[in-house]
Design a protein around this motif. Structure first.
Motif, mmCIF file in Angstrom:
data_model
loop_
_atom_site.group_PDB
_atom_site.id
_atom_site.type_symbol
_atom_site.label_atom_id
_atom_site.label_comp_id
_atom_site.label_asym_id
_atom_site.label_seq_id
_atom_site.Cartn_x
_atom_site.Cartn_y
_atom_site.Cartn_z
ATOM 1 N N UNK A 81 -4.810 -15.391 12.123
ATOM 2 C CA UNK A 81 -5.166 -14.075 12.822
ATOM 3 C C UNK A 81 -3.955 -13.434 13.656
ATOM 4 N N UNK A 82 -3.409 -14.223 14.322
ATOM 5 C CA UNK A 82 -2.373 -13.558 15.119
ATOM 6 C C UNK A 82 -1.489 -13.135 14.276
ATOM 7 N N UNK A 83 -1.060 -13.680 13.057
ATOM 8 C CA UNK A 83 0.034 -12.880 12.171
ATOM 9 C C UNK A 83 -0.417 -11.521 11.798
ATOM 10 N N UNK A 84 -2.111 -11.591 11.370
ATOM 11 C CA UNK A 84 -2.432 -10.399 10.936
ATOM 12 C C UNK A 84 -2.482 -9.185 12.069
ATOM 13 N N UNK A 85 -2.718 -9.589 13.231
ATOM 14 C CA UNK A 85 -2.818 -8.596 14.087
ATOM 15 C C UNK A 85 -1.470 -8.342 14.646
ATOM 16 N N UNK A 86 -0.174 -9.152 14.106
ATOM 17 C CA UNK A 86 1.196 -8.629 14.659
ATOM 18 C C UNK A 86 1.539 -7.641 13.452
ATOM 19 N N UNK A 87 0.981 -7.801 12.224
ATOM 20 C CA UNK A 87 1.277 -7.271 10.974
ATOM 21 C C UNK A 87 0.875 -5.817 11.401
ATOM 22 N N UNK A 88 -0.544 -5.560 11.690
ATOM 23 C CA UNK A 88 -1.390 -4.389 12.110
ATOM 24 C C UNK A 88 -0.737 -3.636 13.172
ATOM 25 N N UNK A 89 -0.110 -4.409 14.178
ATOM 26 C CA UNK A 89 0.750 -3.608 15.395
ATOM 27 C C UNK A 89 1.926 -3.003 14.825
ATOM 28 N N UNK A 90 2.671 -3.506 13.778
ATOM 29 C CA UNK A 90 3.877 -3.209 13.269
ATOM 30 C C UNK A 90 3.646 -1.768 12.539
ATOM 31 N N UNK A 91 2.637 -1.941 11.662
ATOM 32 C CA UNK A 91 2.256 -0.821 10.900
ATOM 33 C C UNK A 91 1.786 0.319 11.470
ATOM 34 N N UNK A 92 0.886 0.134 12.322
ATOM 35 C CA UNK A 92 0.111 1.176 13.154
ATOM 36 C C UNK A 92 0.589 1.773 14.499
ATOM 37 N N UNK A 93 1.355 0.762 14.988
ATOM 38 C CA UNK A 93 1.629 0.877 16.459
ATOM 39 C C UNK A 93 0.547 0.678 17.463
ATOM 40 N N UNK A 94 -0.836 0.404 17.090
ATOM 41 C CA UNK A 94 -1.818 0.396 18.031
ATOM 42 C C UNK A 94 -1.774 -1.311 18.428
ATOM 43 N N UNK A 95 -2.464 -1.442 19.665
ATOM 44 C CA UNK A 95 -2.509 -2.729 20.334
ATOM 45 C C UNK A 95 -3.272 -3.843 19.263
ATOM 46 N N UNK A 96 -2.496 -5.074 19.654
ATOM 47 C CA UNK A 96 -2.844 -6.122 18.600
ATOM 48 C C UNK A 96 -4.439 -6.324 18.822
ATOM 49 N N UNK A 97 -5.143 -6.297 19.972
ATOM 50 C CA UNK A 97 -6.332 -6.667 19.936
ATOM 51 C C UNK A 97 -7.473 -5.594 19.506
ATOM 52 N N UNK A 98 -6.719 -4.421 18.871
ATOM 53 C CA UNK A 98 -7.594 -3.556 18.238
ATOM 54 C C UNK A 98 -7.841 -3.718 16.588
ATOM 55 N N UNK A 99 -7.102 -4.770 16.045
ATOM 56 C CA UNK A 99 -7.094 -5.138 14.712
ATOM 57 C C UNK A 99 -8.658 -5.309 14.519
ATOM 58 N N UNK A 100 -9.113 -4.709 13.602
ATOM 59 C CA UNK A 100 -10.708 -4.646 13.133
ATOM 60 C C UNK A 100 -11.169 -6.288 12.790
ATOM 61 N N UNK A 101 -10.444 -6.750 12.408
ATOM 62 C CA UNK A 101 -10.851 -8.401 11.838
ATOM 63 C C UNK A 101 -10.855 -9.393 12.854
ATOM 64 N N UNK A 102 -12.058 -10.111 12.868
ATOM 65 C CA UNK A 102 -11.918 -11.166 14.165
ATOM 66 C C UNK A 102 -12.317 -12.439 13.874
ATOM 67 N N UNK A 103 -12.683 -12.759 12.478
ATOM 68 C CA UNK A 103 -12.625 -13.900 11.835
ATOM 69 C C UNK A 103 -12.291 -13.863 10.177
ATOM 70 N N UNK A 104 -11.561 -15.086 10.147
ATOM 71 C CA UNK A 104 -11.249 -15.113 8.410
ATOM 72 C C UNK A 104 -12.068 -16.338 7.811
#
Length: 533
Positions: free
Chosen positions: A237-260
Motif C-alpha cells: 500500500x505504501x508503494x501505491x501511495x508513493x506512485x500516486x504522489x510521484x504522478x499527481x504531486x498530492x500528499x501520500x495520505x490522499x491516495x484513495x485506496x485504503x485496503x488491498x
C-alpha cells in the motif's frame, strides 16, 4: 441511518484488487522513470552481449585467439545465460524483482571490470561467462517488474517501448568502441607482464550502463505485486501511495485506496491467510519440483506439442541467425577492410576474404620463432579498422527503421505473413552473403539480414504468448526463450570452428535452418484477432 461521511469512509475502506489500485495511482512521471531505469538495463545487456564483437581484432594478439577461440568467447555470455536463467527466475519470486535486478547488475559490473584486467584467454572467458550469467540471464525479470508497475491499459505499450532501448544499445556500442579502441592508450608493458590498453578500457567502459541502471533502479520501489504475494500488505500500500504522489504531486495520505485485496491462492514461499498473517508452506520443495516437471511435460504432449516445437525451433533459428551472424560482423568487416587495403583493385567474396591471410599475425610469428607461450608480446599494432564501426552503426540504424515499420503495419499485413516473409528474406540474405564481392555489398546485405531477423523475432514473440493457456504461459514462454539461447552458442561455435576452414558450411547451414523454420511457421494458427485466454 448512515451519514454521508460514514458512507464515504465505508467505500474508501473497501478492499480493492490490484488493477484498481495501480489505476488509482495514476500514469505519469513514475512510470516514465521506471521505464527509463529498466531501459538502461536493456542498454547494459546490449553492451555486455555485443562488446566482445568489437574487441576481437584488437584482442587477438593479447589473448592469442584463434577463430575457434573467438567462437568460444562469443558464446560465453549465452552459456552463462543458460545456467543463470533458472536461478534468477526463482530468486525473483523469493527475494523480489527489484532485489534480483540490483544484485545481478552489480555482479555484472564487477565481473566486466575484472575481465578487463585479465591477461590470458581462459580467465577472460570465465568473467565474460559471469556477465552472461548475471546480466543477460536476469533481463527476463524486467518483464514482470516493469509490467506490474503499469496498469493494464498501458502495460503492453510499456513492454514494447522498453525493447527500443535494446536497439539504442546496439547503436551506442559502435560509437563508444570507435571513441576508445583505436586510441594508443597503454598502461604497463610486455616486460612487466601486465598491459592495460584501449580495448580493455572499452570493456571496462561497457560496464557503465550497468552501474547507471543500478543507481536508477535503486530509487524505485519493489513491485507491490511481489509484496502482496508475501503478505506484506502495508508495504504494498505504501508503494501505491508513493506512485500516486510521484504522478499527481498530492500528499501520500490522499491516495484513495485504503485496503488491498489479498489473494488466498497465491503461491510462493508463503502467502496471505486472510487474517493478517503469512501462512507457512503448503507444499514441500519436492512436491513443487514434481509439479513443475509435470507442467513442463504438458508442453511436450498434444495438444501443445506442435506449438512448443514450432515456437522453440523458430526462436532457435532466429537466435542462431541474429547472434551467430551478427556477432561476427565486426570480425568479417575488419577482414574485408584489411584485404581491400592490401589489394585495392581486387574483389573477393566473404568466404574468400575469411580464408585468405592478408598478413600472418605477429603473435603467431613470435610463437613460431620459439617465443614461450606465456611470454607477453608487443601487440600495439593489433587494432580494428575505423570503417567497421560505421558499418555496424549502419546495421543498428536499419534495424530500428524496420522495427518501427513492422510495428506500424504488422496488424494490417498479418502477423503470420510477416513472420514467414521476414524469416524467408533473412535466410536469403544469409545465403546471399556467400556471393557478395565487395565490402559495400556485404554491408548492404548485412543490414537487411539483421533487420529482417529482428522484425520476424519481435512479431513471433507476440504470437508465442497466445499459443499457450494462461496456466502455462509464463513457464512456456520462459522455457522456449531460454532454450532458444542454444542457437547463439551453436552459431558462434560453428562460425569459429569453420570460418577459416570452409566458410560456406556455417553460412549455408544457418540460412538453411532459418528457411526450414520459415516453412514451419506456416503451420502457426491464424490468430490475428485472438484473445489471450
Amino acid at each position: 441511518m448512515k451519514t454521508l461521511l460514514d458512507h464515504r469512509n465505508s467505500v474508501s475502506d473497501t478492499a480493492v484488487d490490484y488493477e484498481t489500485a495501480i489505476s488509482k495511482a495514476g500514469q505519469g512521471k513514475f512510470q516514465f522513470g521506471v521505464l527509463g531505469a529498466c531501459g538502461l538495463f536493456y542498454v547494459a545487456c546490449a553492451f555486455q552481449t555485443f562488446c566482445i564483437s568489437y574487441l576481437l581484432p584488437s584482442a587477438e594478439c593479447d589473448l592469442r585467439m584463434t577463430s575457434s577461440d573467438k567462437g568460444i568467447l562469443n558464446s560465453s555470455p549465452f552459456i552463462g545465460t543458460l545456467v543463470g536463467a533458472c536461478i534468477w527466475g526463482k530468486l525473483a519470486d523469493s527475494w523480489g524483482r527489484r532485489s534480483v535486478i540490483l544484485t545481478a547488475l552489480a555482479i555484472d559490473a564487477v565481473a566486466a571490470i575484472l575481465s578487463s584486467l585479465m591477461q590470458t584467454f581462459w580467465p577472460f572467458v570465465f568473467f565474460r561467462l559471469v556477465t552472461g550469467l548475471t546480466n543477460l540471464a536476469a533481463l527476463a525479470v524486467c518483464y514482470p517488474y516493469l509490467g506490474e508497475l503499469h496498469s493494464s491499459k498501458y502495460r503492453s505499450r510499456a513492454l514494447c517501448w522498453v525493447e527500443m532501448f535494446w536497439a539504442l544499445g546496439t547503436l551506442l556500442i559502435p560509437l563508444v568502441a570507435w571513441a576508445i579502441i583505436p586510441r594508443p592508450w597503454l598502461l604497463g608493458s610486455a616486460e612487466i607482464g601486465f598491459r592495460y590498453n584501449s580495448w580493455r578500457v572499452f570493456i571496462a567502459a561497457a560496464a557503465i550502463p550497468s552501474i547507471l541502471s543500478v543507481a536508477c533502479i535503486y530509487f524505485f520501489p519493489e513491485s507491490p505485486a511481489f509484496l502482496l504475494t508475501k503478505g506484506r500488505h502495508d508495504e504494498a500500500l505504501q508503494v501505491f501511495r508513493r506512485i500516486y504522489h510521484w504522478n499527481t504531486g498530492k500528499p501520500h495520505n490522499s491516495y484513495p485506496v485504503k485496503r488491498l485485496e489479498m489473494n488466498n491462492s497465491l503461491e510462493g514461499d508463503g502467502g496471505w491467510n486472510g487474517s493478517g498473517e503469512v501462512r507457512k508452506e503448503s507444499q514441500s520443495i519436492a512436491s513443487r519440483l514434481m509439479d513443475t516437471i509435470s507442467q513442463m511435460g504438458d508442453l511436450f504432449r498434444p495438444p501443445l506439442l506442435k506449438n512448443t516445437m514450432i515456437g522453440l525451433s523458430s526462436l532457435f533459428s532466429l537466435q542462431l541467425g541474429y547472434f551467430g551472424f551478427g556477432m561476427w560482423f565486426p570480425e568479417l568487416f575488419n577482414r574485408f577492410e584489411e584485404f581491400q587495403m592490401a589489394h585495392p583493385n581486387e574483389t573477393a567474396s566473404v568466404c574468400e576474404v575469411a580464408n585468405m591471410e592478408v598478413a600472418t599475425p605477429q603473435w603467431v610469428l613470435a610463437l613460431g620463432n620459439g617465443t614461450n607461450a606465456t611470454t607477453m608480446m608487443d601487440c600495439s599494432d593489433d587494432t580494428i579498422q575505423p570503417q567497421v564501426f560505421i558499418n555496424t552503426f549502419s546495421i543498428g540504424s536499419t534495424s530500428i527503421i524496420f522495427a518501427f515499420l513492422t510495428g506500424a503495419f504488422v496488424e494490417r499485413i498479418g502477423r503470420k505473413r510477416v513472420i514467414v516473409t521476414a524469416m524467408t528474406l533473412t535466410a536469403c540474405c544469409g545465403a546471399g552473403s556467400y556471393f557478395v564481392r565487395s565490402a559495400s555489398q556485404n554491408l548492404a546485405l548485412s543490414c537487411f539480414l539483421q533487420a529482417f531477423n529482428a522484425a520476424s523475432f519481435s512479431t513471433l514473440m507476440s504470437v508465442i504468448i497466445e499459443l499457450f493457456p494462461a496456466t502455462l504461459r509464463g513457464l512456456a514462454t520462459t522455457m522456449v526463450m531460454h532454450m532458444s539461447y542454444v542457437g547463439p552458442i551453436v552459431g558462434n561455435l560453428l562460425f569459429g570452428l569453420l570460418l577459416d576452414v570452409n566458410c560456406a558450411i556455417p553460412v549455408f547451414f544457418s540460412a538453411g535452418i532459418i528457411a526450414g523454420c520459415a516453412v514451419l511457421c506456416l503451420f502457426l494458427p491464424n490468430n490475428k484477432n485472438a484473445v489471450i485466454s
